[in-house]
Design a protein around this motif. Structure first.
Motif, PDB file in Angstrom:
ATOM      1  N   GLY A  13      54.563  21.661  15.290  1.00  0.00           N
ATOM      2  CA  GLY A  13      53.859  21.880  14.016  1.00  0.00           C
ATOM      3  C   GLY A  13      53.973  20.657  13.123  1.00  0.00           C
ATOM      4  O   GLY A  13      52.986  20.174  12.539  1.00  0.00           O
ATOM      5  N   TRP A  30      53.598  24.447   6.155  1.00  0.00           N
ATOM      6  CA  TRP A  30      54.464  25.549   5.727  1.00  0.00           C
ATOM      7  C   TRP A  30      55.700  25.586   6.622  1.00  0.00           C
ATOM      8  O   TRP A  30      55.597  25.600   7.854  1.00  0.00           O
ATOM      9  N   ARG A  32      59.416  27.688   7.299  1.00  0.00           N
ATOM     10  CA  ARG A  32      60.063  28.976   7.044  1.00  0.00           C
ATOM     11  C   ARG A  32      61.222  28.794   6.065  1.00  0.00           C
ATOM     12  O   ARG A  32      61.433  29.595   5.173  1.00  0.00           O
ATOM     13  N   VAL A  79      53.823  28.563  15.342  1.00  0.00           N
ATOM     14  CA  VAL A  79      55.079  29.321  15.493  1.00  0.00           C
ATOM     15  C   VAL A  79      55.173  29.769  16.959  1.00  0.00           C
ATOM     16  O   VAL A  79      54.164  29.785  17.663  1.00  0.00           O
ATOM     17  N   PRO A  80      56.368  30.136  17.417  1.00  0.00           N
ATOM     18  CA  PRO A  80      56.488  30.549  18.826  1.00  0.00           C
ATOM     19  C   PRO A  80      55.598  31.758  19.154  1.00  0.00           C
ATOM     20  O   PRO A  80      55.361  32.613  18.295  1.00  0.00           O
ATOM     21  N   ARG A 255      61.551  21.135  26.836  1.00  0.00           N
ATOM     22  CA  ARG A 255      62.595  22.157  26.668  1.00  0.00           C
ATOM     23  C   ARG A 255      62.612  23.097  27.873  1.00  0.00           C
ATOM     24  O   ARG A 255      63.648  23.565  28.300  1.00  0.00           O
TER      25      ARG A 255
HETATM   26  N1  NAI Z   1      57.230  20.768  21.073  1.00  0.00           N
HETATM   27  C1  NAI Z   1      56.232  20.399  21.816  1.00  0.00           C
HETATM   28  O1  NAI Z   1      56.244  19.299  22.369  1.00  0.00           O
HETATM   29  C2  NAI Z   1      55.043  21.286  21.979  1.00  0.00           C
HETATM   30  C3  NAI Z   1      55.083  22.625  21.696  1.00  0.00           C
HETATM   31  N2  NAI Z   1      53.994  23.414  21.880  1.00  0.00           N
HETATM   32  C4  NAI Z   1      54.009  24.826  21.565  1.00  0.00           C
HETATM   33  O2  NAI Z   1      53.996  24.973  20.151  1.00  0.00           O
HETATM   34  C5  NAI Z   1      54.658  26.182  19.780  1.00  0.00           C
HETATM   35  C6  NAI Z   1      55.693  25.869  18.727  1.00  0.00           C
HETATM   36  O3  NAI Z   1      56.626  25.028  19.358  1.00  0.00           O
HETATM   37  P1  NAI Z   1      57.565  23.998  18.631  1.00  0.00           P
HETATM   38  O4  NAI Z   1      57.065  23.548  17.342  1.00  0.00           O
HETATM   39  O5  NAI Z   1      57.849  22.962  19.622  1.00  0.00           O
HETATM   40  O6  NAI Z   1      58.824  24.945  18.514  1.00  0.00           O
HETATM   41  P2  NAI Z   1      60.198  24.681  17.779  1.00  0.00           P
HETATM   42  O7  NAI Z   1      61.206  25.496  18.475  1.00  0.00           O
HETATM   43  O8  NAI Z   1      60.409  23.227  17.621  1.00  0.00           O
HETATM   44  O9  NAI Z   1      59.904  25.277  16.332  1.00  0.00           O
HETATM   45  C7  NAI Z   1      59.411  26.557  16.103  1.00  0.00           C
HETATM   46  C8  NAI Z   1      59.094  26.692  14.629  1.00  0.00           C
HETATM   47  O10 NAI Z   1      58.763  28.044  14.387  1.00  0.00           O
HETATM   48  C9  NAI Z   1      59.687  28.582  13.460  1.00  0.00           C
HETATM   49  N3  NAI Z   1      59.985  29.928  13.884  1.00  0.00           N
HETATM   50  C10 NAI Z   1      60.788  30.335  14.877  1.00  0.00           C
HETATM   51  N4  NAI Z   1      60.810  31.662  14.933  1.00  0.00           N
HETATM   52  C11 NAI Z   1      60.006  32.080  13.951  1.00  0.00           C
HETATM   53  C12 NAI Z   1      59.652  33.335  13.456  1.00  0.00           C
HETATM   54  N5  NAI Z   1      60.104  34.455  14.010  1.00  0.00           N
HETATM   55  N6  NAI Z   1      58.824  33.364  12.402  1.00  0.00           N
HETATM   56  C13 NAI Z   1      58.360  32.233  11.832  1.00  0.00           C
HETATM   57  N7  NAI Z   1      58.683  31.039  12.238  1.00  0.00           N
HETATM   58  C14 NAI Z   1      59.489  30.966  13.286  1.00  0.00           C
HETATM   59  C15 NAI Z   1      60.906  27.707  13.484  1.00  0.00           C
HETATM   60  O11 NAI Z   1      61.579  27.773  12.244  1.00  0.00           O
HETATM   61  C16 NAI Z   1      60.276  26.363  13.731  1.00  0.00           C
HETATM   62  O12 NAI Z   1      59.786  25.832  12.525  1.00  0.00           O
HETATM   63  C17 NAI Z   1      55.235  26.768  21.087  1.00  0.00           C
HETATM   64  O13 NAI Z   1      54.391  27.758  21.563  1.00  0.00           O
HETATM   65  C18 NAI Z   1      55.246  25.574  22.034  1.00  0.00           C
HETATM   66  O14 NAI Z   1      55.102  25.975  23.388  1.00  0.00           O
HETATM   67  C19 NAI Z   1      52.825  22.898  22.319  1.00  0.00           C
HETATM   68  C20 NAI Z   1      52.707  21.567  22.603  1.00  0.00           C
HETATM   69  C21 NAI Z   1      53.808  20.653  22.459  1.00  0.00           C
END
Ligand code: NAI
Ligand code: 13P
Length: 333
Positions: A13, A30, A32, A79-80, A255
């Motif tokens: 994000g 935004w 959390r 968000v996840p 991850r």
């Molecule tokens: N990190 C990466 O390189 C990439 C990730 N993604 C996808 O993007 C999505 C988000 O991943 P990341 O940003 O990497 O994850 P992350 O684990 O780095 O962060 C997740 C974010 O969501 C928030 N969060 C966690 N649980 C929550 C909840 N119950 N309610 C509201 N917010 C919550 C956390 O505070 C954090 O800001 C996932 O589906 C991932 O597969 C897609 C492409 C690349």
């Protein structure tokens, strides 16, 4: 495209908010936790998720969803997967029904077996052509460091995909458009599960032949499921299929791959979860929903099945190779 609100200040994000801001878009991120929004606003960093990365001065951040959404013409959901429905339900009354929704999450919802764009359509009551999906070989840390990469913007409304494309094109991020949302979403969700298997193989000491076998057969089972659900098979040869699969299955930054590697070295699921420090490895949950989706459609997904058994049924990763290699011989296609 006007102002854009990005919901979720994790690695992707925050990185995608930077991409949008670098492309000249007006962006509010935004978070959390108020402390994360505060850090982004005052020191231009998000040390928990992107240590050492300087964020653009134009990027605004808040922990108040109303502030993030004020005047927004597009809302990015970062968000996840398993918390998207819960979050969207809380924000539903605040989101203008005419905005473009952009999903970044790569997963399939447990229980409903819904793709993320289906969750958005269901919770917000918007038509599917209002939802775009971003996918591809997009390891956040590399993009935050402005290393060149490509991505796809999938939307059944081509013109909308082009508007999103224009809003996120920079000197280091090159998005292409496609209209196959089903293929883009399944490619992104399934590759996390295949990356877990590749990590396990690495942790067990297996080399590149095993890696290439899992990637290739992983792609075959992903495409099989995709075709059963109406995806264009060519999507799986593109950035949201092969591209993302190769990046995630090979990179120590993934991850999912890292999680699998820990299991392959003999750690328990709990130990691997603790080591992830709250960062999401989507495949650990999606292996179950994807397996259920495959069963519902009569599609064989042996690698996904084995990953599910390791993550949730106590199956020993050391048995994985014998289990997969020992299956009945058959034609490649
Ligand atoms: N990190 C990466 O390189 C990439 C990730 N993604 C996808 O993007 C999505 C988000 O991943 P990341 O940003 O990497 O994850 P992350 O684990 O780095 O962060 C997740 C974010 O969501 C928030 N969060 C966690 N649980 C929550 C909840 N119950 N309610 C509201 N917010 C919550 C956390 O505070 C954090 O800001 C996932 O589906 C991932 O597969 C897609 C492409 C690349
Ligand atoms: O989706 C990703 C790269 O495209 C990120 O993969 P991980 O969630 O395994 O880190």
């Amino acid at each position: 495209m006007g102002p854009i609100a990005v919901f979720g200040a994790g690695s992707w994000g925050t990185t995608f908010a930077k991409v949008l801001a670098d492309a000249g878009s007006e962006v509010t991120l935004w978070a959390r936790r108020a402390s994360v929004a505060e850090s982004i606003t005052t020191s231009r960093t998000n040390p928990d998720y992107l240590p050492g990365v300087e964020l653009p001065a134009t990027l605004k951040s808040t922990s108040d969803p109303r502030v993030a959404l004020a005047g927004a013409s597009a809302v990015v959901l970062a968000v996840p997967s398993q918390s998207l429905r819960h979050n969207l339900t809380a924000w539903r009354g605040l989101i203008d029904p005419s905005v473009t929704l952009i999903s970044l999450a790569k997963g399939v919802e447990l229980g409903t077996l819904a793709r993320m764009s289906q969750v958005v359509v269901e919770v917000l009551g918007v038509p599917e052509n209002q939802v775009a999906v971003v996918s591809g070989p997009n390891l956040a840390k590399e993009i935050a460091a402005e290393q060149p990469t490509a991505a796809v913007i999938a939307c059944t409304d081509h013109d909308r995909a082009v508007r999103v494309q224009q809003a996120c094109t920079t000197g280091y991020f090159r998005p292409y458009t496609i209209t196959d949302v089903v293929g883009a979403e399944l490619g992104g969700a399934c590759k996390n599960v295949i990356a877990l298997s590749c990590g396990m193989a690495g942790g067990l000491g297996f080399g590149d032949n095993t890696l290439a076998t899992l990637i290739t057969r992983g792609l075959a089972e992903t495409a099989r499921l995709g075709v059963a659900l109406g995806a264009d098979p060519m999507t799986f040869a593109g950035l949201a299929g092969l591209g993302d699969l190769v990046a995630t299955c090979s990179s120590p930054l993934s991850r999912n791959r890292t999680f699998g590697e820990r299991l392959g070295r003999g750690e328990t699921v709990r130990q691997a979860q603790d080591a992830a420090h709250g960062q999401v490895a989507e495949g650990v949950k999606s292996c179950s929903s994807i397996r259920d989706l495959a069963m519902r459609h009569g599609v064989e997904m042996p690698i996904t099945e084995v990953v599910h058994r390791v993550c949730h049924d106590g199956f020993d990763p050391r048995e994985m190779a014998a289990d997969l290699i020992g299956r009945k011989t058959k034609p490649e296609r």
